[in-house]
Design a protein around this motif. Structure first.
Motif, mmCIF file in Angstrom:
data_model
loop_
_atom_site.group_PDB
_atom_site.id
_atom_site.type_symbol
_atom_site.label_atom_id
_atom_site.label_comp_id
_atom_site.label_asym_id
_atom_site.label_seq_id
_atom_site.Cartn_x
_atom_site.Cartn_y
_atom_site.Cartn_z
ATOM 1 N N UNK A 35 0.864 -1.170 0.000
ATOM 2 C CA UNK A 35 0.000 0.000 0.000
ATOM 3 C C UNK A 35 0.911 1.233 0.000
ATOM 4 N N UNK A 36 0.440 2.339 -0.558
ATOM 5 C CA UNK A 36 1.136 3.607 -0.358
ATOM 6 C C UNK A 36 0.656 4.164 0.968
ATOM 7 N N UNK A 37 1.575 4.542 1.825
ATOM 8 C CA UNK A 37 1.210 5.009 3.164
ATOM 9 C C UNK A 37 1.958 6.295 3.487
ATOM 10 N N UNK A 38 1.195 7.376 3.574
ATOM 11 C CA UNK A 38 1.741 8.656 4.012
ATOM 12 C C UNK A 38 1.335 8.911 5.460
ATOM 13 N N UNK A 39 2.264 9.429 6.219
ATOM 14 C CA UNK A 39 1.935 9.992 7.519
ATOM 15 C C UNK A 39 1.928 11.507 7.384
ATOM 16 N N UNK A 40 0.790 12.115 7.697
ATOM 17 C CA UNK A 40 0.814 13.571 7.856
ATOM 18 C C UNK A 40 1.649 13.844 9.105
ATOM 19 N N UNK A 41 2.599 14.737 9.013
ATOM 20 C CA UNK A 41 3.598 14.888 10.069
ATOM 21 C C UNK A 41 3.432 16.205 10.817
ATOM 22 N N UNK A 294 5.000 -1.817 10.984
ATOM 23 C CA UNK A 294 5.025 -3.264 11.191
ATOM 24 C C UNK A 294 3.760 -3.917 10.644
ATOM 25 N N UNK A 295 2.616 -3.285 10.872
ATOM 26 C CA UNK A 295 1.348 -3.842 10.393
ATOM 27 C C UNK A 295 1.296 -3.870 8.877
ATOM 28 N N UNK A 296 1.712 -2.789 8.231
ATOM 29 C CA UNK A 296 1.702 -2.734 6.769
ATOM 30 C C UNK A 296 2.675 -3.741 6.172
ATOM 31 N N UNK A 297 3.790 -3.954 6.847
ATOM 32 C CA UNK A 297 4.733 -4.971 6.398
ATOM 33 C C UNK A 297 4.135 -6.362 6.466
ATOM 34 N N UNK A 298 3.385 -6.638 7.541
ATOM 35 C CA UNK A 298 2.720 -7.935 7.663
ATOM 36 C C UNK A 298 1.660 -8.109 6.582
ATOM 37 N N UNK A 299 0.903 -7.053 6.328
ATOM 38 C CA UNK A 299 -0.150 -7.128 5.308
ATOM 39 C C UNK A 299 0.430 -7.428 3.931
ATOM 40 N N UNK A 300 1.572 -6.817 3.635
ATOM 41 C CA UNK A 300 2.213 -7.036 2.335
ATOM 42 C C UNK A 300 2.654 -8.491 2.160
ATOM 43 N N UNK A 301 2.865 -9.187 3.270
ATOM 44 C CA UNK A 301 3.245 -10.594 3.226
ATOM 45 C C UNK A 301 2.042 -11.525 3.319
ATOM 46 N N UNK A 302 0.845 -10.928 3.267
ATOM 47 C CA UNK A 302 -0.363 -11.738 3.339
ATOM 48 C C UNK A 302 -0.752 -12.155 4.744
ATOM 49 N N UNK A 303 -0.120 -11.580 5.738
ATOM 50 C CA UNK A 303 -0.392 -11.929 7.137
ATOM 51 C C UNK A 303 -1.478 -11.000 7.685
ATOM 52 N N UNK A 304 -2.695 -11.237 7.249
ATOM 53 C CA UNK A 304 -3.793 -10.329 7.572
ATOM 54 C C UNK A 304 -4.098 -10.337 9.069
ATOM 55 N N UNK A 305 -4.073 -11.504 9.684
ATOM 56 C CA UNK A 305 -4.352 -11.580 11.121
ATOM 57 C C UNK A 305 -3.303 -10.810 11.920
ATOM 58 N N UNK A 306 -2.059 -10.912 11.515
ATOM 59 C CA UNK A 306 -0.995 -10.177 12.206
ATOM 60 C C UNK A 306 -1.176 -8.673 12.012
ATOM 61 N N UNK A 307 -1.561 -8.277 10.806
ATOM 62 C CA UNK A 307 -1.848 -6.869 10.534
ATOM 63 C C UNK A 307 -2.878 -6.335 11.527
ATOM 64 N N UNK A 308 -3.982 -7.049 11.675
ATOM 65 C CA UNK A 308 -5.036 -6.587 12.583
ATOM 66 C C UNK A 308 -4.608 -6.690 14.039
ATOM 67 N N UNK A 309 -3.804 -7.691 14.375
ATOM 68 C CA UNK A 309 -3.340 -7.836 15.759
ATOM 69 C C UNK A 309 -2.459 -6.671 16.177
ATOM 70 N N UNK A 310 -1.692 -6.135 15.224
ATOM 71 C CA UNK A 310 -0.823 -4.991 15.533
ATOM 72 C C UNK A 310 -1.609 -3.689 15.500
ATOM 73 N N UNK A 311 -2.392 -3.508 14.442
ATOM 74 C CA UNK A 311 -3.031 -2.207 14.236
ATOM 75 C C UNK A 311 -4.327 -2.061 15.031
#
Length: 395
Positions: A35-41, A294-311
């Motif tokens: 995903x493209x992910x920007x943080x407004x800073x 960390x969550x976006x990295x997990x999602x990119x690897x198909x680890x959807x449960x880990x994505x939700x567990x972190x985020x």
């Protein structure tokens, strides 16, 4: 032994609070996203500047740029000089342009660093703006200045346009002019009135569905000039409905700080890849950057449960930070940066550190701990005690 301090409860009585003591989430080195992910800073104020803080703006440039370098190191892009940076709430246009220049210069030393910069009309004296032509000229002035620096544009919603536009056709005229001359695709910006009451009725209607039709019509007329649109309406169903109607290749950048985990994960609906998920342009990512990475990295690897567990655990914190009056969310973002040692003080441009109560900040501390977002628990507890002492609470 658990780290403890004394915190006030909602009824004003005091009780002992023990920190969880769990290790904060850290992304893997070289993490990659799908995903493209920007943080407004946010910006770091200079607390030692001899200014009138409600009237003048002073920035600690070294600390401000260091924070952007941190975001880039975590794989996040920077949405620069946006409302998270207190644009329109203490950060003026000349300082915004200097911030954009410094950020773009710093990005050159960070391979792969993304920067997109806010382009608006906030240099105009609002009460003096009478015509749509003046709004167009205002946008063009900032557009030219940012493009001269080589910057990518986020075309911010305009208070001046909301003030003078009489109907959707006025919005169509303004955006047609701006998009037709943009040097590269831009990100459009739809900020709901919960974030800025002066933007009520944007796109020419108080009815969200009618406003959405106008925005989509503008995008459809210029699909090659629109990279995507960020919407911050805090309504996931509206975002999903709009996402599914975007032209091929145009991205939905979620600005929903209440429902971002679900929206980024997506539902896979539609034949177009961008219709089934949202990318991200979020103020909350400033406050939860390591977990977001960390969550976006997990999602990119198909680890959807880990994505939700972190985020997932970060969502209650975000909903608290962005609670009404939502426009004061910046205070919580900066408070998190102070707790985590990314700046040496809890002072904000415009004196905005005063916009949230002690009770609000205490609950923020608890929620940040629950979400494993206190990167240095001892430091966070010590700084929380300092804040409490300033409010007459011996912790």
């Amino acid at each position: 032994m658990a780290l403890t301090l004394t915190l006030p409860k909602s009824d004003g009585t005091l009780s002992t609070y023990a920190l969880r003591g769990t290790e904060p989430v850290k992304p893997a080195r070289g993490v990659r996203f799908d995903r493209i992910a920007y943080s407004a800073a946010h910006v770091v104020a200079d607390p030692l500047a001899a200014i009138d803080p409600w009237l003048q703006c002073a920035i600690d440039w070294d600390a401000t740029i260091a924070y952007r370098q941190r975001l880039w190191s975590l794989g996040l892009g920077v949405a620069e000089a946006m409302d998270t940076a207190q644009r329109g709430m203490g950060l003026d246009w000349p300082t915004s342009l200097e911030l954009i220049r410094r950020s773009l210069d710093a990005a050159k030393d960070s391979p792969g660093a993304r920067v997109a910069s806010g382009c608006g009309t906030d240099h105009l004296a609002l009460d003096a703006v009478k015509t749509v032509d003046e709004v167009i000229a205002g946008y063009e002035e900032q557009m030219a200045a940012i493009e001269k620096l080589g910057g990518t544009l986020i075309v911010m919603a305009s208070r001046a346009l909301a003030r003078v536009a009489k109907n959707p056709a006025d919005y169509e005229r303004v955006y047609d002019r701006i998009l037709s001359q943009a040097k590269q695709p831009v990100i459009l910006h739809w900020l709901g009135d919960m974030f800025d009451p002066a933007l009520a009725g944007y796109w020419g209607s108080a009815d969200v569905d009618a406003a959405m039709d106008t925005a989509l019509g503008i995008i459809a007329a210029h699909p090659s000039k629109v990279d995507g649109i960020k919407i911050s309406l805090l309504d996931k169903d509206k975002e999903i409905a709009m996402r599914r109607r975007l032209p091929t290749g145009v991205r939905m950048y979620t600005g929903d700080d209440f429902n971002y985990a679900e929206l980024i994960a997506g539902d896979g609906a539609g034949t177009e890849p961008t219709h089934g998920k949202s990318d991200a342009l979020l103020g909350i990512f400033d406050a939860i950057a390591p977990a977001a990475s960390a969550a976006l990295g997990a999602l990119a690897q198909g680890k959807v449960e880990e994505f939700h567990a972190i985020l997932g655990p970060t969502v209650p914190l975000s909903r608290h930070i962005f609670a009404a009056p939502t426009r004061f969310y910046k205070t919580g973002v900066v408070f998190m940066a102070w707790l985590n040692g990314h700046q040496s003080h809890f002072t904000m441009v415009g004196g905005q550190q005063s916009t949230r109560s002690l009770q609000h900040l205490v609950q923020l501390f608890r929620l940040a701990d629950a979400a494993n977002l206190l990167e240095q628990p001892e430091l966070a507890a010590r700084r929380m005690k300092t804040l409490l002492a300033m409010h007459g609470v011996e912790a």
